[in-house]
Structure formats: structure tokens, C-alpha cells
Design a protein around this motif. Structure first.
Motif, PDB file in Angstrom:
ATOM      1  N   ARG A 243      30.488  40.119  15.823  1.00  0.00           N
ATOM      2  CA  ARG A 243      30.907  39.297  16.958  1.00  0.00           C
ATOM      3  C   ARG A 243      29.778  39.213  17.983  1.00  0.00           C
ATOM      4  O   ARG A 243      28.927  40.103  18.058  1.00  0.00           O
ATOM      5  CB  ARG A 243      32.184  39.851  17.604  1.00  0.00           C
ATOM      6  N   TYR A 244      29.834  38.145  18.781  1.00  0.00           N
ATOM      7  CA  TYR A 244      28.713  37.868  19.676  1.00  0.00           C
ATOM      8  C   TYR A 244      29.224  37.406  21.047  1.00  0.00           C
ATOM      9  O   TYR A 244      30.221  36.692  21.146  1.00  0.00           O
ATOM     10  CB  TYR A 244      27.807  36.790  19.062  1.00  0.00           C
ATOM     11  N   LEU A 245      28.524  37.840  22.084  1.00  0.00           N
ATOM     12  CA  LEU A 245      28.812  37.396  23.448  1.00  0.00           C
ATOM     13  C   LEU A 245      28.073  36.084  23.660  1.00  0.00           C
ATOM     14  O   LEU A 245      26.844  36.023  23.535  1.00  0.00           O
ATOM     15  CB  LEU A 245      28.363  38.446  24.456  1.00  0.00           C
ATOM     16  N   VAL A 246      28.809  35.050  23.979  1.00  0.00           N
ATOM     17  CA  VAL A 246      28.242  33.703  24.017  1.00  0.00           C
ATOM     18  C   VAL A 246      28.081  33.230  25.464  1.00  0.00           C
ATOM     19  O   VAL A 246      29.017  33.287  26.254  1.00  0.00           O
ATOM     20  CB  VAL A 246      29.123  32.706  23.233  1.00  0.00           C
ATOM     21  N   THR A 247      26.879  32.782  25.784  1.00  0.00           N
ATOM     22  CA  THR A 247      26.590  32.170  27.082  1.00  0.00           C
ATOM     23  C   THR A 247      26.024  30.785  26.826  1.00  0.00           C
ATOM     24  O   THR A 247      25.247  30.592  25.884  1.00  0.00           O
ATOM     25  CB  THR A 247      25.570  33.002  27.881  1.00  0.00           C
ATOM     26  N   ALA A 248      26.437  29.821  27.635  1.00  0.00           N
ATOM     27  CA  ALA A 248      25.938  28.455  27.476  1.00  0.00           C
ATOM     28  C   ALA A 248      25.397  27.958  28.807  1.00  0.00           C
ATOM     29  O   ALA A 248      25.975  28.206  29.860  1.00  0.00           O
ATOM     30  CB  ALA A 248      27.054  27.538  26.975  1.00  0.00           C
ATOM     31  N   TRP A 249      24.258  27.265  28.743  1.00  0.00           N
ATOM     32  CA  TRP A 249      23.647  26.650  29.924  1.00  0.00           C
ATOM     33  C   TRP A 249      23.388  25.175  29.650  1.00  0.00           C
ATOM     34  O   TRP A 249      23.173  24.767  28.502  1.00  0.00           O
ATOM     35  CB  TRP A 249      22.288  27.276  30.248  1.00  0.00           C
ATOM     36  N   LEU A 250      23.381  24.387  30.703  1.00  0.00           N
ATOM     37  CA  LEU A 250      22.851  23.028  30.646  1.00  0.00           C
ATOM     38  C   LEU A 250      21.606  23.007  31.512  1.00  0.00           C
ATOM     39  O   LEU A 250      21.631  23.428  32.663  1.00  0.00           O
ATOM     40  CB  LEU A 250      23.865  22.001  31.175  1.00  0.00           C
ATOM     41  N   GLN A 251      20.517  22.526  30.940  1.00  0.00           N
ATOM     42  CA  GLN A 251      19.262  22.464  31.677  1.00  0.00           C
ATOM     43  C   GLN A 251      18.718  21.047  31.597  1.00  0.00           C
ATOM     44  O   GLN A 251      18.722  20.421  30.530  1.00  0.00           O
ATOM     45  CB  GLN A 251      18.251  23.457  31.101  1.00  0.00           C
ATOM     46  N   VAL A 252      18.278  20.520  32.720  1.00  0.00           N
ATOM     47  CA  VAL A 252      17.690  19.188  32.788  1.00  0.00           C
ATOM     48  C   VAL A 252      16.211  19.338  33.105  1.00  0.00           C
ATOM     49  O   VAL A 252      15.845  19.839  34.175  1.00  0.00           O
ATOM     50  CB  VAL A 252      18.377  18.325  33.864  1.00  0.00           C
ATOM     51  N   GLY A 253      15.362  18.919  32.157  1.00  0.00           N
ATOM     52  CA  GLY A 253      13.929  19.087  32.344  1.00  0.00           C
ATOM     53  C   GLY A 253      13.597  20.547  32.568  1.00  0.00           C
ATOM     54  O   GLY A 253      14.045  21.423  31.836  1.00  0.00           O
ATOM     55  N   ARG A 254      12.847  20.824  33.635  1.00  0.00           N
ATOM     56  CA  ARG A 254      12.496  22.209  33.966  1.00  0.00           C
ATOM     57  C   ARG A 254      13.307  22.733  35.147  1.00  0.00           C
ATOM     58  O   ARG A 254      12.988  23.788  35.696  1.00  0.00           O
ATOM     59  CB  ARG A 254      11.006  22.310  34.288  1.00  0.00           C
ATOM     60  N   GLU A 255      14.348  21.985  35.530  1.00  0.00           N
ATOM     61  CA  GLU A 255      15.204  22.469  36.609  1.00  0.00           C
ATOM     62  C   GLU A 255      15.912  23.747  36.155  1.00  0.00           C
ATOM     63  O   GLU A 255      16.106  23.977  34.959  1.00  0.00           O
ATOM     64  CB  GLU A 255      16.251  21.406  36.966  1.00  0.00           C
ATOM     65  N   PRO A 256      16.325  24.612  37.095  1.00  0.00           N
ATOM     66  CA  PRO A 256      17.085  25.805  36.704  1.00  0.00           C
ATOM     67  C   PRO A 256      18.343  25.400  35.938  1.00  0.00           C
ATOM     68  O   PRO A 256      18.973  24.385  36.240  1.00  0.00           O
ATOM     69  CB  PRO A 256      17.438  26.450  38.049  1.00  0.00           C
TER      70      PRO A 256
END
Length: 492
Positions: A243-256
Motif C-alpha cells: 500500500r502507498y500514501l498518495v499525494t497529488a499536486w497540480l503545477q502550472v509551469g514553474r509556479e509552486p
């Protein structure tokens, strides 16, 4: 970010409001809240409750979330009930507990009315996701991302008004509105600019700071279409190996990056497509991303790098399909991301590749054990070697066995392509030569086309062995490292 009050002070404020006769009953309270919203120039976003105490609690929370709202309510009540002792007591308590905002009440209302006009006339339904990207530009890297749910630009303005002066002594709110004026379009663009100039004069700031024609450092460059990245991290769970702890991000270009998912519940790999489907169909910031382009990146531990993640099936509007034929899908190394000692060669090679991406040299290995590990490491450590192609999958035995794939990662190679099912060396050399030719920076999209071609062959009964069905592409951009793995750097 709201004004911070402890439980005792919150209770004092709630009780003080309830002691005002006109605020003690929801029906009458609604009339004064409506007057308050008119005074502010926007609605107060909060959930109403049948119980008076809970309803006032929610109202107080909304008042604290919008600078000037509590003071405006007192001002309205004083207008209606000038001789009321409870109203006077409420005003004294608000003055004690809630800081006086720096922005003038009338100017705040003008700003919110301009934003309302912008929402009604100038923007498409996806505007919020696009304009939220101006927030980190305004606050800079020293301040965190938005720490509360926002439903409109009114909420963003409320947060920014509470942040003290940023770069060059300019309040981030003015930077945000100045940027907003650049992209909003007429007729609101001119009104936003006039509003910013008035605040510059009132606050005694240097007018040149916000004059677009004289200040390229503050007025941002036009928003060009940027690549969007949906990053899915699968970190091994310490208790359950599968099992795995899942984190998701949305990134636009080089913005945080903005965090979309961060669950304490460890998931099996079989649940990842379900998460992907939800993010792609229900997450507003993904749906409203600034441009239609989207690359999906899986940030994986070494044991999962060979998983056929691009073959994950999702259902969009009743059409089930593999994500690898709709979006460029690449993998990234979680282990290398976590090991700061490996970042220097990785960054160095990425920088070199960024400037030499056309017909970049490729190190091709067709068989495991083709060369000694140290010899391979020495070969891959060369400054002009940044692309590795292997006709075979990673070692599937003991995790810490240093196979060719791992040697490449340790040496800093940012682009690695391999065939998961093994391949005839001569055939793989021919296939990968065409794939890796030309501009390596466009490799994720060429791989997308290869996967589409492979699926066309499968439907015709001729393509089950097509490389596009068995290719993993590790495309590890060293300029875009998720915040948890960014090393602290000294100020510029």
C-alpha cells in the motif's frame, strides 16, 4: 488565513452579537447581514444553521475571514440603533479583538464591486483556476499557499489584505490587483489600474512601483500558455508493503504546486486509477487549468518504476480508455527526489540537456550486465550524457541491487526510456533511435503519439508487440521539484 481568536474570545464575540436584540433572531439578523453585504460589495460565504448560537458562530467565522467585515457590521448597527448599549459594547469588543484593516472601507467596496463585474462579464467559468495562479506571484515564496478553500476572487482578496507588505514594501494585494488588471480585459482593466494608483497615493508608496510603462519588475509579463502537470506521488507505507500514501499536486509551469490530495490512508495500486479519474473529472483546478495541455507524472519509488502506469484505465463520460493515449504520461524517481546528495548531478545534466536537447547523445544498453557498474557510472557521469535507453526492464529482485537503471539515476540522468518486456537488441535500437531523435524536450508528446499508434495496431490485430504498449519513459525535470523535496536556498 483568518483573524486568529481563541475559543474564549470567539465566545465573547458571539455572545456580544446575540445581546443585540436585532441580531438575536435569524430573520432580523438576515436583514442586517444583507445590509452588510451591500456595504462590503460582496456576499458573505457561510453555512446557515437553525440554532441561533451555531448560526452566529458561522457568521462570526465569516466576519473574521473578510477584513473590515466586523467593523462594517458595527457601523451598520450603530446607524440603525445609535443609542443601543449592546451595540456600543459590541463595537468596543470588535475594536479590542479585531485589528483595524489598512484598506479604506469605501475602497474595499469599490474593489469587490470591480471583481463582481469581472466575474459577471469578462471571465469564462474556468476563470478561478487561472487567476489563482496570480496569488503566489503576489505573495512570493516566503508565504504559504492559500490555506483555506476559496470560491471566488473575493476570497483571495480577503486573504491578501491580511498579508503585510511584501517585496519593495508593496502590499501583495496591490501586486495581485495590478497583475489582475493586465489580464482581465476591458472595461475592468482600466478601473483596476485606477484603483491601484489611488492606493499607491493613499499609502504613500512610490508611484513608479505600479506604473506598468515604467516598472517591468512589478508588472508581470503576459501570461503565456504554460504546461500543466498533474503529479501523483506514491510513497511506500511503513506498515503495509503493498500500500502507498498518495499525494497529488497540480503545477502550472514553474509556479509552486497546489496540493489536491494528501491522504493518511494508504491505498493499493488498484485504487490509483479511481483517484486519477476523480481528479480529472471533479477537481475544479484541474478542470479549470490555464491551458488544455496536461502531462501526468507519477513520482514512484524504485520498486514501482516498472509499473505500466500509462495503461491505467479511466472512464470519462462513459468512455473507458488508457490515460496514456489521452495525456503524456511519464514517471519520476521518488528515491532520487528524497536524496538531496543526488540533486547536484541531476540538476547539472538537466541544465545541459535543456540547452542541447536537439539530437542529444543517447547511451544505449541492449543487455543487462553489458558493462561493469563502476564503468557504467563513469560513462554516464560525463557532462554531455543525459539520456539513457535500455532494451530491458529494471532488476526485479532485491530492492537495493544496483542495476543499470539505478546507476543512471545516481549518475544524474534525467531521461531514461526502457522496454518493460525485454526486446530484441537490434529491434529496440531501431525503434528507440527514431523515438529519441530530434528534440528530447518533446519526448513526452512523441511518446504519447507512439502509444496511440500502438493502440491503433492492437485494434487491427497487428500491434500487440508494439513498443508503445511496453515503453516506460522516466522524464525527470530537475527544475520542477515538489515543495517537500526542495532544498532551502539563501535569499537572492
Amino acid at each position: 488565513m483568518s483573524t486568529s481568536l481563541d475559543a474564549d474570545d470567539l465566545h465573547r464575540l458571539i455572545e456580544a452579537i446575540l445581546r443585540v436584540d436585532a441580531m438575536s433572531v435569524q430573520r432580523e439578523r438576515a436583514v442586517h447581514v444583507q445590509a452588510l453585504e451591500h456595504d462590503l460589495g460582496h456576499s458573505l460565504d457561510y453555512v446557515h444553521h437553525d440554532k441561533e448560537m451555531l448560526d452566529v458562530w458561522a457568521l462570526v467565522d465569516a466576519l473574521l475571514n473578510y477584513p473590515g467585515a466586523a467593523h462594517a457590521l458595527v457601523r451598520i448597527l450603530r446607524t440603525f440603533y445609535p443609542n443601543s448599549l449592546p451595540v456600543r459594547a459590541l463595537g468596543e469588543l470588535v475594536a479590542e479583538l479585531v485589528p483595524e484593516p489598512w484598506l479604506d472601507q469605501a475602497e474595499r467596496r469599490v474593489l469587490h464591486e470591480l471583481i463582481t463585474s469581472l466575474e459577471r462579464t469578462d471571465l469564462d467559468p474556468a476563470y478561478l483556476g487561472r487567476f489563482l495562479m496570480l496569488y503566489p506571484r503576489a505573495v512570493g515564496p516566503a508565504w504559504p499557499q492559500l490555506d483555506r478553500e476559496v470560491h471566488s476572487l473575493h476570497d483571495v482578496v480577503a486573504v491578501l489584505e491580511e498579508i503585510p507588505a511584501g517585496r519593495d514594501g508593496v502590499p501583495p494585494l496591490l501586486v495581485f490587483v495590478n497583475d489582475l488588471a493586465e489580464y482581465a480585459g476591458q472595461p475592468t482593466t482600466t478601473a483596476f489600474r485606477h484603483w491601484v494608483r489611488r492606493q499607491v497615493e493613499v499609502q504613500g508608496l512610490n508611484g513608479a512601483l505600479v506604473q506598468r510603462d515604467r516598472t517591468p519588475e512589478l508588472a508581470p509579463a503576459p501570461l503565456e500558455p504554460s504546461e500543466n502537470y498533474l503529479i501523483i506521488e506514491c510513497a511506500p507505507d511503513a506498515l503495509e508493503a503493498d500500500r502507498y500514501l498518495v499525494t497529488a499536486w497540480l503545477q502550472v509551469g514553474r509556479e509552486p504546486g497546489s496540493t489536491l490530495q494528501c491522504s493518511d490512508e494508504a491505498l493499493p495500486l488498484s485504487r490509483i486509477p479511481e483517484l486519477l479519474e476523480r481528479l480529472l473529472t471533479s477537481e475544479s483546478s484541474v478542470i479549470g487549468r490555464p491551458s488544455p495541455d496536461l502531462t501526468i507524472e507519477f513520482l514512484l519509488p524504485r520498486a514501482l518504476l516498472d509499473q505500466p502506469v500509462e495503461q491505467s484505465m479511466i472512464n470519462i463520460a462513459g468512455i473507458e480508455h488508457r490515460i496514456g493515449i489521452q495525456y503524456p504520461v511519464v514517471v519520476r524517481s521518488l528515491d532520487r527526489m528524497r536524496m538531496a546528495a543526488l540533486h547536484h548531478p541531476w540538476r547539472h545534466k538537466w541544465d545541459w540537456l535543456s540547452g542541447n536537447s536537439v539530437d542529444a547523445p543517447v547511451c544505449l544498453l541492449t543487455q543487462p550486465g553489458e558493462c561493469d557498474r563502476e564503468e557504467l557510472y563513469s560513462k554516464l557521469s560525463g557532462a554531455s550524457t543525459a539520456v539513457l535507453a535500455l532494451a530491458f526492464p529494471p532488476w526485479s529482485g532485491v530492492d537495493d541491487e544496483p542495476d543499470e537503471h539505478w546507476v543512471g539515476l545516481v549518475a544524474g540522468i534525467p531521461v531514461v526510456a526502457w522496454c518493460r518486456d525485454g526486446r530484441d537488441p537490434a529491434q529496440f535500437a531501431r525503434e528507440v533511435k527514431g523515438l529519441l531523435a530530434a528534440d528530447v524536450m518533446k519526448l513526452p508528446r512523441r511518446t504519447l503519439e507512439l502509444r496511440r499508434q500502438a493502440l491503433s495496431g492492437v485494434s487491427e490485430g497487428t500491434g500487440s508487440g508494439h513498443l508503445g504498449l511496453h515503453l516506460t519513459l522516466l522524464f525527470d525535470n530537475a527544475d520542477r521539484i515538489p515543495e517537500p523535496y526542495v532544498r532551502l536556498r539563501p535569499p537572492a
